[in-house]
Design a protein around this motif. Structure first.
Motif, PDB file in Angstrom:
ATOM      1  N   ILE A   1       0.877  -1.162   0.000  1.00  0.00           N
ATOM      2  CA  ILE A   1       0.000   0.000   0.000  1.00  0.00           C
ATOM      3  C   ILE A   1       0.917   1.216   0.000  1.00  0.00           C
ATOM      4  CG2 ILE A   1      -1.759   1.317   1.234  1.00  0.00           C
ATOM      5  CD1 ILE A   1      -2.579  -1.349   2.580  1.00  0.00           C
ATOM      6  N   LEU A   2       0.828   2.040  -1.035  1.00  0.00           N
ATOM      7  CA  LEU A   2       1.685   3.216  -1.168  1.00  0.00           C
ATOM      8  C   LEU A   2       0.856   4.458  -0.873  1.00  0.00           C
ATOM      9  CD1 LEU A   2       4.415   4.446  -1.953  1.00  0.00           C
ATOM     10  CD2 LEU A   2       3.662   4.372  -4.349  1.00  0.00           C
ATOM     11  N   ALA A   3       1.232   5.176   0.196  1.00  0.00           N
ATOM     12  CA  ALA A   3       0.476   6.347   0.633  1.00  0.00           C
ATOM     13  C   ALA A   3       1.392   7.562   0.669  1.00  0.00           C
ATOM     14  CB  ALA A   3      -0.137   6.107   2.015  1.00  0.00           C
ATOM     15  N   GLY A   4       1.015   8.617  -0.031  1.00  0.00           N
ATOM     16  CA  GLY A   4       1.798   9.837  -0.026  1.00  0.00           C
ATOM     17  C   GLY A   4       0.962  11.020   0.407  1.00  0.00           C
ATOM     18  N   HIS A   5       1.608  11.925   1.141  1.00  0.00           N
ATOM     19  CA  HIS A   5       0.931  13.155   1.560  1.00  0.00           C
ATOM     20  C   HIS A   5       1.521  14.342   0.812  1.00  0.00           C
ATOM     21  CE1 HIS A   5       0.692  16.750   4.344  1.00  0.00           C
ATOM     22  NE2 HIS A   5      -0.573  16.503   4.049  1.00  0.00           N
ATOM     23  N   SER A   6       0.661  15.186   0.257  1.00  0.00           N
ATOM     24  CA  SER A   6       1.065  16.427  -0.379  1.00  0.00           C
ATOM     25  C   SER A   6       2.113  16.149  -1.467  1.00  0.00           C
ATOM     26  CB  SER A   6       1.581  17.404   0.689  1.00  0.00           C
ATOM     27  OG  SER A   6       1.738  18.704   0.160  1.00  0.00           O
ATOM     28  N   MET A   7       3.312  16.707  -1.345  1.00  0.00           N
ATOM     29  CA  MET A   7       4.374  16.421  -2.301  1.00  0.00           C
ATOM     30  C   MET A   7       4.574  14.922  -2.457  1.00  0.00           C
ATOM     31  SD  MET A   7       8.455  17.107  -1.892  1.00  0.00           S
ATOM     32  CE  MET A   7       8.524  15.693  -0.754  1.00  0.00           C
ATOM     33  N   GLY A   8       4.549  14.198  -1.343  1.00  0.00           N
ATOM     34  CA  GLY A   8       4.744  12.754  -1.375  1.00  0.00           C
ATOM     35  C   GLY A   8       3.698  12.040  -2.202  1.00  0.00           C
ATOM     36  N   ALA A   9       2.479  12.579  -2.244  1.00  0.00           N
ATOM     37  CA  ALA A   9       1.430  11.987  -3.074  1.00  0.00           C
ATOM     38  C   ALA A   9       1.743  12.181  -4.555  1.00  0.00           C
ATOM     39  CB  ALA A   9       0.077  12.603  -2.725  1.00  0.00           C
ATOM     40  N   ARG A  10       2.285  13.350  -4.905  1.00  0.00           N
ATOM     41  CA  ARG A  10       2.685  13.588  -6.286  1.00  0.00           C
ATOM     42  C   ARG A  10       3.803  12.635  -6.694  1.00  0.00           C
ATOM     43  NH1 ARG A  10       1.355  18.897  -8.457  1.00  0.00           N
ATOM     44  NH2 ARG A  10       3.387  18.984  -9.502  1.00  0.00           N
ATOM     45  N   PHE A  11       4.760  12.429  -5.801  1.00  0.00           N
ATOM     46  CA  PHE A  11       5.858  11.512  -6.102  1.00  0.00           C
ATOM     47  C   PHE A  11       5.349  10.076  -6.219  1.00  0.00           C
ATOM     48  CE2 PHE A  11       9.312  14.346  -3.939  1.00  0.00           C
ATOM     49  CZ  PHE A  11       9.171  15.280  -4.967  1.00  0.00           C
ATOM     50  N   ALA A  12       4.426   9.689  -5.350  1.00  0.00           N
ATOM     51  CA  ALA A  12       3.875   8.333  -5.404  1.00  0.00           C
ATOM     52  C   ALA A  12       3.104   8.108  -6.703  1.00  0.00           C
ATOM     53  CB  ALA A  12       2.972   8.094  -4.193  1.00  0.00           C
ATOM     54  N   LEU A  13       2.313   9.100  -7.093  1.00  0.00           N
ATOM     55  CA  LEU A  13       1.565   8.997  -8.337  1.00  0.00           C
ATOM     56  C   LEU A  13       2.509   8.882  -9.534  1.00  0.00           C
ATOM     57  CD1 LEU A  13      -1.147   9.104  -9.824  1.00  0.00           C
ATOM     58  CD2 LEU A  13      -1.008  11.610  -9.726  1.00  0.00           C
ATOM     59  N   ARG A  14       3.557   9.693  -9.545  1.00  0.00           N
ATOM     60  CA  ARG A  14       4.523   9.630 -10.646  1.00  0.00           C
ATOM     61  C   ARG A  14       5.262   8.287 -10.636  1.00  0.00           C
ATOM     62  NH1 ARG A  14       6.699  13.528 -13.920  1.00  0.00           N
ATOM     63  NH2 ARG A  14       4.486  14.126 -13.952  1.00  0.00           N
ATOM     64  N   ALA A  15       5.554   7.749  -9.458  1.00  0.00           N
ATOM     65  CA  ALA A  15       6.198   6.436  -9.380  1.00  0.00           C
ATOM     66  C   ALA A  15       5.332   5.369 -10.033  1.00  0.00           C
ATOM     67  CB  ALA A  15       6.495   6.075  -7.923  1.00  0.00           C
ATOM     68  N   MET A  16       4.023   5.448  -9.806  1.00  0.00           N
ATOM     69  CA  MET A  16       3.125   4.473 -10.419  1.00  0.00           C
ATOM     70  C   MET A  16       3.111   4.637 -11.934  1.00  0.00           C
ATOM     71  SD  MET A  16       2.188   2.635  -7.969  1.00  0.00           S
ATOM     72  CE  MET A  16       1.219   1.620  -9.085  1.00  0.00           C
ATOM     73  N   SER A  17       3.091   5.856 -12.422  1.00  0.00           N
ATOM     74  CA  SER A  17       3.047   6.069 -13.874  1.00  0.00           C
ATOM     75  C   SER A  17       4.361   5.658 -14.535  1.00  0.00           C
ATOM     76  CB  SER A  17       2.718   7.523 -14.189  1.00  0.00           C
ATOM     77  OG  SER A  17       3.815   8.371 -13.930  1.00  0.00           O
ATOM     78  N   ARG A  18       5.437   5.583 -13.734  1.00  0.00           N
ATOM     79  CA  ARG A  18       6.731   5.161 -14.250  1.00  0.00           C
ATOM     80  C   ARG A  18       6.996   3.674 -13.985  1.00  0.00           C
ATOM     81  NH1 ARG A  18      10.173   9.515 -15.597  1.00  0.00           N
ATOM     82  NH2 ARG A  18      12.061   8.309 -15.140  1.00  0.00           N
ATOM     83  N   GLY A  19       5.945   2.955 -13.622  1.00  0.00           N
ATOM     84  CA  GLY A  19       6.044   1.501 -13.571  1.00  0.00           C
ATOM     85  C   GLY A  19       6.430   0.889 -12.251  1.00  0.00           C
ATOM     86  N   ALA A  20       6.158   1.564 -11.143  1.00  0.00           N
ATOM     87  CA  ALA A  20       6.449   0.963  -9.836  1.00  0.00           C
ATOM     88  C   ALA A  20       5.756  -0.388  -9.716  1.00  0.00           C
ATOM     89  CB  ALA A  20       5.991   1.893  -8.712  1.00  0.00           C
ATOM     90  N   GLY A  21       6.505  -1.384  -9.256  1.00  0.00           N
ATOM     91  CA  GLY A  21       5.959  -2.730  -9.148  1.00  0.00           C
ATOM     92  C   GLY A  21       5.578  -3.095  -7.736  1.00  0.00           C
ATOM     93  N   ASN A  22       4.788  -4.160  -7.628  1.00  0.00           N
ATOM     94  CA  ASN A  22       4.415  -4.738  -6.334  1.00  0.00           C
ATOM     95  C   ASN A  22       3.603  -3.793  -5.461  1.00  0.00           C
ATOM     96  OD1 ASN A  22       5.739  -7.269  -6.764  1.00  0.00           O
ATOM     97  ND2 ASN A  22       7.695  -6.247  -6.371  1.00  0.00           N
ATOM     98  N   VAL A  23       2.879  -2.846  -6.079  1.00  0.00           N
ATOM     99  CA  VAL A  23       1.980  -1.955  -5.347  1.00  0.00           C
ATOM    100  C   VAL A  23       0.544  -2.377  -5.655  1.00  0.00           C
ATOM    101  CG1 VAL A  23       1.220   0.426  -4.977  1.00  0.00           C
ATOM    102  CG2 VAL A  23       3.633  -0.066  -5.466  1.00  0.00           C
ATOM    103  N   SER A  24      -0.234  -2.616  -4.607  1.00  0.00           N
ATOM    104  CA  SER A  24      -1.606  -3.100  -4.804  1.00  0.00           C
ATOM    105  C   SER A  24      -2.655  -2.032  -4.537  1.00  0.00           C
ATOM    106  CB  SER A  24      -1.875  -4.313  -3.907  1.00  0.00           C
ATOM    107  OG  SER A  24      -1.688  -3.983  -2.547  1.00  0.00           O
ATOM    108  N   LYS A  25      -2.309  -0.993  -3.766  1.00  0.00           N
ATOM    109  CA  LYS A  25      -3.236   0.109  -3.502  1.00  0.00           C
ATOM    110  C   LYS A  25      -2.448   1.404  -3.411  1.00  0.00           C
ATOM    111  CE  LYS A  25      -6.826  -2.465  -0.991  1.00  0.00           C
ATOM    112  NZ  LYS A  25      -7.594  -2.580   0.286  1.00  0.00           N
ATOM    113  N   LEU A  26      -3.093   2.496  -3.830  1.00  0.00           N
ATOM    114  CA  LEU A  26      -2.475   3.812  -3.824  1.00  0.00           C
ATOM    115  C   LEU A  26      -3.352   4.779  -3.047  1.00  0.00           C
ATOM    116  CD1 LEU A  26      -0.264   5.754  -4.986  1.00  0.00           C
ATOM    117  CD2 LEU A  26      -1.780   6.079  -6.961  1.00  0.00           C
ATOM    118  N   VAL A  27      -2.732   5.551  -2.140  1.00  0.00           N
ATOM    119  CA  VAL A  27      -3.453   6.558  -1.358  1.00  0.00           C
ATOM    120  C   VAL A  27      -2.808   7.915  -1.612  1.00  0.00           C
ATOM    121  CG1 VAL A  27      -4.234   7.302   0.915  1.00  0.00           C
ATOM    122  CG2 VAL A  27      -3.997   4.850   0.424  1.00  0.00           C
ATOM    123  N   LEU A  28      -3.567   8.851  -2.123  1.00  0.00           N
ATOM    124  CA  LEU A  28      -3.105  10.210  -2.406  1.00  0.00           C
ATOM    125  C   LEU A  28      -3.757  11.145  -1.390  1.00  0.00           C
ATOM    126  CD1 LEU A  28      -3.625  10.067  -6.278  1.00  0.00           C
ATOM    127  CD2 LEU A  28      -1.513   9.544  -5.006  1.00  0.00           C
TER     128      LEU A  28
END
Length: 277
Positions: A106-133
């Motif tokens: 479960i990848l959860a990012g706050h504020s800037m961290g949410a933007r980085f988490a979202l970009r990580a997913m769009s760049r192919g981050a693996g083994n993530v089953s849920k995303l929290v922005l």
């Protein structure tokens, strides 16, 4: 209840030292009796990992919880020789997951961290089953400006670099508790100013909306009811870009949601994580 804090550690990933704090004993089942799923928290622009400890302690009751020091903050690598752009920081997240061999994250990012988490997913981050922005800045080219101002960050970092106390920090975060202010006073000087400046500038020059339609895992967008960061029209646009996204609101909180309304923050997850955290 005994503390869920396990340890702080470093891992070499994406060519830098990434420091993290870990909460929750993975050898023990969660309070709900299930195995502990890994949960990674990516903090905001001037939030070293330790400042999220009071949140991670609670997540640690149910999850194998990691809080990352984003490069240029806390005890992770910092300095003029490094890059601090959105893509590089997104690659850090991907490399962190891979270096620790985590699965079903479960990848959860706050504020800037949410933007980085979202970009990580769009760049192919693996083994993530849920995303929290969590209340990500939705500013960008041609869009409404982020409501905070850069001097607020830089002035507080300068004060802490020179040596600040609780009362100095209260001038920046009037509603926070003494413990929260003390942590900020102690750790804010670890925020590398050029990294903060670049992140803030990229709130306005990098448009994260392009990353949203490609998300293919369950995603929660949590908004601050009193933060002014995400407004009704922003929610509507994001819902159009990703119809499957769940959107909740912590009605009584500003942008720093768990600091403003601790219980409201956890309630805003609803049942997205499988049970109430």
């Amino acid at each position: 209840m005994t503390s869920t804090y396990l340890y702080g550690a470093n891992v070499q990933a994406n060519g830098i030292r990434q420091h993290y704090l870990r909460y929750g004993d993975p050898s023990q089942p969660s309070d709900m009796g299930a195995a502990r799923q890994p949960l990674i928290i990516i903090p905001g622009i001037t939030s070293p990992a330790i400042t999220w400890g009071f949140v991670a302690e609670r997540f640690g009751r149910h999850f194998d919880t990691y809080v990352l020091d984003v490069r240029g903050r806390g005890l992770s690598s910092s300095g003029a020789e490094l890059d601090y752009d959105t893509d590089t920081c997104a690659e850090d997240i991907k490399a962190f997951i891979d270096a620790l061999g985590l699965e079903d994250v479960i990848l959860a990012g706050h504020s800037m961290g949410a933007r980085f988490a979202l970009r990580a997913m769009s760049r192919g981050a693996g083994n993530v089953s849920k995303l929290v922005l969590i209340d990500p800045p939705v500013s960008g080219p041609g869009r409404r400006e982020y409501p905070s101002r850069l001097p607020w960050y830089l002035d507080s970092i300068r004060d802490c670099t020179h040596g600040a106390d609780i009362e100095t920090m209260r001038g920046y975060c009037a509603s926070w508790s003494d413990d929260q202010l003390q942590l900020r006073a102690e750790w804010l000087h670890t925020c590398y100013t050029p990294a903060i400046v670049q992140a803030f500038e990229e709130f306005h020059t990098v448009d994260i909306h392009q990353d949203i339609p490609g998300i293919q895992i369950p995603t929660l967008l949590m908004c601050a009811g009193k933060g002014g960061v995400i407004q009704t029209q922003d929610k509507e646009e994001i819902q159009r870009l990703l119809p499957s996204i769940r959107i909740t609101t912590a009605e009584n909180a500003g942008h720093m949601i768990p600091w403003d309304d601790y219980e409201g923050f956890f309630a805003a997850f609803e049942d997205f994580l499988g049970h109430a955290p």
